[in-house]
Design a protein around this motif. Structure first.
Motif, PDB file in Angstrom:
ATOM      1  N   CYS A 141       0.836  -1.199   0.000  1.00 57.00           N
ATOM      2  CA  CYS A 141       0.000   0.000   0.000  1.00 57.00           C
ATOM      3  C   CYS A 141       0.874   1.254   0.000  1.00 57.00           C
ATOM      4  O   CYS A 141       2.078   1.190   0.257  1.00 57.00           O
ATOM      5  CB  CYS A 141      -0.905   0.016   1.235  1.00 57.00           C
ATOM      6  SG  CYS A 141      -1.965  -1.439   1.410  1.00 57.00           S
ATOM      7  N   CYS A 142       0.253   2.380  -0.281  1.00 58.00           N
ATOM      8  CA  CYS A 142       0.970   3.652  -0.228  1.00 58.00           C
ATOM      9  C   CYS A 142       1.277   3.998   1.225  1.00 58.00           C
ATOM     10  O   CYS A 142       0.469   3.749   2.120  1.00 58.00           O
ATOM     11  CB  CYS A 142       0.133   4.761  -0.860  1.00 58.00           C
ATOM     12  SG  CYS A 142      -0.117   4.577  -2.647  1.00 58.00           S
ATOM     13  N   ARG A 143       2.444   4.585   1.444  1.00 60.10           N
ATOM     14  CA  ARG A 143       2.860   4.944   2.798  1.00 60.10           C
ATOM     15  C   ARG A 143       1.992   6.051   3.366  1.00 60.10           C
ATOM     16  O   ARG A 143       1.574   6.964   2.655  1.00 60.10           O
ATOM     17  CB  ARG A 143       4.323   5.406   2.809  1.00 60.10           C
ATOM     18  CG  ARG A 143       5.315   4.310   2.554  1.00 60.10           C
ATOM     19  CD  ARG A 143       6.730   4.856   2.457  1.00 60.10           C
ATOM     20  NE  ARG A 143       7.097   5.651   3.610  1.00 60.10           N
ATOM     21  CZ  ARG A 143       7.324   6.950   3.600  1.00 60.10           C
ATOM     22  NH1 ARG A 143       7.177   7.636   2.464  1.00 60.10           N
ATOM     23  NH2 ARG A 143       7.672   7.595   4.688  1.00 60.10           N
ATOM     24  N   ASP A 144       1.745   5.966   4.665  1.00 59.74           N
ATOM     25  CA  ASP A 144       1.071   7.027   5.394  1.00 59.74           C
ATOM     26  C   ASP A 144       2.156   8.034   5.785  1.00 59.74           C
ATOM     27  O   ASP A 144       2.972   7.770   6.670  1.00 59.74           O
ATOM     28  CB  ASP A 144       0.383   6.448   6.637  1.00 59.74           C
ATOM     29  CG  ASP A 144      -0.356   7.505   7.447  1.00 59.74           C
ATOM     30  OD1 ASP A 144      -0.184   8.709   7.156  1.00 59.74           O
ATOM     31  OD2 ASP A 144      -1.092   7.122   8.371  1.00 59.74           O
ATOM     32  N   LEU A 145       2.189   9.187   5.119  1.00 62.03           N
ATOM     33  CA  LEU A 145       3.238  10.171   5.360  1.00 62.03           C
ATOM     34  C   LEU A 145       3.204  10.726   6.777  1.00 62.03           C
ATOM     35  O   LEU A 145       4.215  11.242   7.277  1.00 62.03           O
ATOM     36  CB  LEU A 145       3.122  11.319   4.347  1.00 62.03           C
ATOM     37  CG  LEU A 145       3.236  10.922   2.869  1.00 62.03           C
ATOM     38  CD1 LEU A 145       3.159  12.166   1.992  1.00 62.03           C
ATOM     39  CD2 LEU A 145       4.524  10.161   2.604  1.00 62.03           C
ATOM     40  N   CYS A 146       2.059  10.589   7.428  1.00 61.07           N
ATOM     41  CA  CYS A 146       1.942  11.097   8.793  1.00 61.07           C
ATOM     42  C   CYS A 146       2.788  10.266   9.761  1.00 61.07           C
ATOM     43  O   CYS A 146       3.191  10.755  10.815  1.00 61.07           O
ATOM     44  CB  CYS A 146       0.480  11.079   9.233  1.00 61.07           C
ATOM     45  SG  CYS A 146       0.102  12.206  10.601  1.00 61.07           S
ATOM     46  N   GLU A 147       3.041   9.026   9.412  1.00 60.17           N
ATOM     47  CA  GLU A 147       3.841   8.176  10.288  1.00 60.17           C
ATOM     48  C   GLU A 147       5.254   8.733  10.446  1.00 60.17           C
ATOM     49  O   GLU A 147       5.863   8.609  11.514  1.00 60.17           O
ATOM     50  CB  GLU A 147       3.884   6.752   9.740  1.00 60.17           C
ATOM     51  CG  GLU A 147       2.538   6.031   9.821  1.00 60.17           C
ATOM     52  CD  GLU A 147       2.618   4.603   9.336  1.00 60.17           C
ATOM     53  OE1 GLU A 147       3.723   4.172   8.924  1.00 60.17           O
ATOM     54  OE2 GLU A 147       1.586   3.907   9.372  1.00 60.17           O
ATOM     55  N   ASP A 148       5.791   9.340   9.392  1.00 62.77           N
ATOM     56  CA  ASP A 148       7.117   9.948   9.476  1.00 62.77           C
ATOM     57  C   ASP A 148       7.106  11.129  10.457  1.00 62.77           C
ATOM     58  O   ASP A 148       8.038  11.309  11.254  1.00 62.77           O
ATOM     59  CB  ASP A 148       7.584  10.431   8.104  1.00 62.77           C
ATOM     60  CG  ASP A 148       7.782   9.284   7.126  1.00 62.77           C
ATOM     61  OD1 ASP A 148       7.967   8.144   7.590  1.00 62.77           O
ATOM     62  OD2 ASP A 148       7.746   9.535   5.910  1.00 62.77           O
ATOM     63  N   LEU A 149       6.049  11.920  10.404  1.00 65.04           N
ATOM     64  CA  LEU A 149       5.930  13.066  11.304  1.00 65.04           C
ATOM     65  C   LEU A 149       5.773  12.601  12.745  1.00 65.04           C
ATOM     66  O   LEU A 149       6.387  13.156  13.664  1.00 65.04           O
ATOM     67  CB  LEU A 149       4.729  13.924  10.889  1.00 65.04           C
ATOM     68  CG  LEU A 149       4.828  14.579   9.507  1.00 65.04           C
ATOM     69  CD1 LEU A 149       3.481  15.132   9.069  1.00 65.04           C
ATOM     70  CD2 LEU A 149       5.880  15.689   9.522  1.00 65.04           C
ATOM     71  N   MET A 150       4.947  11.576  12.944  1.00 64.88           N
ATOM     72  CA  MET A 150       4.749  11.043  14.296  1.00 64.88           C
ATOM     73  C   MET A 150       6.042  10.423  14.826  1.00 64.88           C
ATOM     74  O   MET A 150       6.346  10.530  16.020  1.00 64.88           O
ATOM     75  CB  MET A 150       3.623  10.016  14.290  1.00 64.88           C
ATOM     76  CG  MET A 150       2.231  10.607  14.169  1.00 64.88           C
ATOM     77  SD  MET A 150       1.820  11.703  15.559  1.00 64.88           S
ATOM     78  CE  MET A 150       1.880  10.554  16.942  1.00 64.88           C
ATOM     79  N   ALA A 151       6.804   9.782  13.967  1.00 62.66           N
ATOM     80  CA  ALA A 151       8.069   9.182  14.396  1.00 62.66           C
ATOM     81  C   ALA A 151       9.033  10.260  14.896  1.00 62.66           C
ATOM     82  O   ALA A 151       9.729  10.074  15.905  1.00 62.66           O
ATOM     83  CB  ALA A 151       8.693   8.398  13.252  1.00 62.66           C
ATOM     84  N   GLN A 152       9.077  11.400  14.180  1.00 66.53           N
ATOM     85  CA  GLN A 152       9.921  12.515  14.621  1.00 66.53           C
ATOM     86  C   GLN A 152       9.477  13.026  15.982  1.00 66.53           C
ATOM     87  O   GLN A 152      10.298  13.266  16.875  1.00 66.53           O
ATOM     88  CB  GLN A 152       9.851  13.668  13.614  1.00 66.53           C
ATOM     89  CG  GLN A 152      10.473  13.409  12.268  1.00 66.53           C
ATOM     90  CD  GLN A 152      10.404  14.652  11.391  1.00 66.53           C
ATOM     91  OE1 GLN A 152      10.989  15.694  11.709  1.00 66.53           O
ATOM     92  NE2 GLN A 152       9.698  14.565  10.288  1.00 66.53           N
ATOM     93  N   LEU A 153       8.172  13.164  16.140  1.00 73.20           N
ATOM     94  CA  LEU A 153       7.621  13.696  17.380  1.00 73.20           C
ATOM     95  C   LEU A 153       7.888  12.743  18.549  1.00 73.20           C
ATOM     96  O   LEU A 153       8.307  13.164  19.631  1.00 73.20           O
ATOM     97  CB  LEU A 153       6.119  13.921  17.205  1.00 73.20           C
ATOM     98  CG  LEU A 153       5.416  14.791  18.253  1.00 73.20           C
ATOM     99  CD1 LEU A 153       6.048  16.176  18.300  1.00 73.20           C
ATOM    100  CD2 LEU A 153       3.929  14.903  17.923  1.00 73.20           C
ATOM    101  N   GLU A 154       7.662  11.460  18.323  1.00 73.42           N
ATOM    102  CA  GLU A 154       7.892  10.461  19.374  1.00 73.42           C
ATOM    103  C   GLU A 154       9.363  10.409  19.765  1.00 73.42           C
ATOM    104  O   GLU A 154       9.699  10.260  20.946  1.00 73.42           O
ATOM    105  CB  GLU A 154       7.418   9.094  18.896  1.00 73.42           C
ATOM    106  CG  GLU A 154       5.907   8.987  18.767  1.00 73.42           C
ATOM    107  CD  GLU A 154       5.468   7.758  17.997  1.00 73.42           C
ATOM    108  OE1 GLU A 154       4.277   7.428  18.061  1.00 73.42           O
ATOM    109  OE2 GLU A 154       6.326   7.131  17.326  1.00 73.42           O
ATOM    110  N   HIS A 155      10.243  10.532  18.778  1.00 72.25           N
ATOM    111  CA  HIS A 155      11.675  10.487  19.048  1.00 72.25           C
ATOM    112  C   HIS A 155      12.104  11.668  19.910  1.00 72.25           C
ATOM    113  O   HIS A 155      12.895  11.512  20.862  1.00 72.25           O
ATOM    114  CB  HIS A 155      12.451  10.481  17.735  1.00 72.25           C
ATOM    115  CG  HIS A 155      13.939  10.531  17.913  1.00 72.25           C
ATOM    116  ND1 HIS A 155      14.683   9.455  18.368  1.00 72.25           N
ATOM    117  CD2 HIS A 155      14.833  11.544  17.711  1.00 72.25           C
ATOM    118  CE1 HIS A 155      15.953   9.794  18.437  1.00 72.25           C
ATOM    119  NE2 HIS A 155      16.074  11.054  18.047  1.00 72.25           N
ATOM    120  N   LYS A 156      11.600  12.849  19.596  1.00 72.72           N
ATOM    121  CA  LYS A 156      12.011  14.050  20.320  1.00 72.72           C
ATOM    122  C   LYS A 156      11.383  14.121  21.713  1.00 72.72           C
ATOM    123  O   LYS A 156      12.006  14.627  22.651  1.00 72.72           O
ATOM    124  CB  LYS A 156      11.655  15.297  19.511  1.00 72.72           C
ATOM    125  CG  LYS A 156      12.477  15.456  18.237  1.00 72.72           C
ATOM    126  CD  LYS A 156      12.094  16.706  17.478  1.00 72.72           C
ATOM    127  CE  LYS A 156      12.918  16.848  16.201  1.00 72.72           C
ATOM    128  NZ  LYS A 156      14.365  17.019  16.474  1.00 72.72           N
TER     129      LYS A 156
END
Length: 303
Positions: A141-156
């Motif tokens: 399936c196409c990637r959920d681009l929001c997951e990249d944003l959430m990953a940044q937020l969770e990391h920080k």
């Protein structure tokens, strides 16, 4: 078999690119080997399966671009009017022809204005109708681009919740293909974040429906709108056909009627579209140490 191959290659718009990509995978896998046997064929199939997701994302990006090119007419970020969506099928090579009933069950429709339904781009691109069923155990399936944003937020943050001020500071620094950073978040968006923190003792829960909705408002072209649980039924076109006995694809006549009705409704309303995105106050927590709080107010209020 040859006839089926000819039909497939003619219908698959990206067939030439896919063929070139497959030749590249074969060349890389066969590098350094002097012969082709069962083992090398197995390796080619394995490598192609592992790398196809990245190749498929090229088509996903094309799909996003085409849809976002139609965004202007909707006057809403991340939205495409259903009339423009169907017009692309009626007057171009793109096949945006899913029935409105099927789109509704997929959860890709914004029906804030019932007379002018709109496609939610982020929801549509990642919906099951755009997945490729590789085999019985998984689909591509196409990637959920929001997951990249959430990953940044969770990391920080390194925490499942955080004060609204800290979240706003971080999100204001996140850039995407459609949003430049740093930026100043709209006052209404910051206020929404403050309101979310009041529900949970002064901090915002990252893994809840309301914060997902807030992210959709902050990144409307990347983050899907999170419908309340039980209000949608994502499924493939084949599953829809098996369940309903009807094709998930609209006929030319059905699309033309919706286009005509939509144009008439727009003229009657003076094309007075509401530019705000919908906001629902229903909370659903994915992980919590206590029973999730249900805050039920008006389901389709706007910011």
């Amino acid at each position: 078999a040859e006839l089926k191959f000819e039909k497939f290659s003619a219908r698959y718009r990206g067939f030439s690119e896919m063929k070139d990509w497959m030749a590249k995978v074969e060349k890389e896998t066969l590098a350094g080997t002097g012969e082709v046997g069962f083992g090398t064929v197995r390796d080619i199939v394995k490598d192609a399966g592992e790398q196809f997701g990245a190749f498929n994302e090229r088509e996903c990006n094309d799909l996003r671009s085409i849809l976002l090119d139609m965004e202007k007419q909707s006057k809403k970020p991340g939205r495409v009017r259903l009339v423009d969506f169907y017009n692309m099928t009626l007057y171009s090579h793109w096949n945006f022809n899913e029935k409105i009933e099927y789109l509704r069950e997929l959860g890709v429709l914004d029906e804030t204005n019932a007379s002018q339904p709109m496609i939610i781009v982020a929801n549509y691109v990642t919906a099951p109708n755009n997945c490729l069923k590789a085999m019985n155990v998984y689909s591509v399936c196409c990637r959920d681009l929001c997951e990249d944003l959430m990953a940044q937020l969770e990391h920080k943050l390194a925490s499942p919740s955080a004060p609204p001020k800290r979240i706003a500071e971080l999100v204001a620094g996140f850039a995407t293909a459609t949003i430049a950073a740093p930026r100043e978040l709209p006052e209404g968006l910051v206020q929404r974040l403050e309101e979310l923190s009041l529900l949970h003792g002064g901090e915002v829960h990252l893994h809840g429906r309301l914060f997902s909705q807030w992210m959709h408002h902050a990144f409307p072209r990347e983050c899907p709108y999170p419908h309340a649980a039980g209000t949608t039924n994502p499924q493939t076109a084949e599953e829809w056909l098996e369940r309903t006995g009807q094709s998930a694809m609209a006929s030319t006549e059905e699309m033309q009627k919706i286009v005509q009705d939509s144009c008439s409704a727009g003229e009657a309303e003076g094309l007075g579209f509401v530019s705000e995105l919908p906001w629902s106050h229903d909370e659903e927590l994915l992980v919590t140490g206590q029973e999730a709080t249900q805050v039920r107010r008006s389901s389709w209020n706007s910011v």
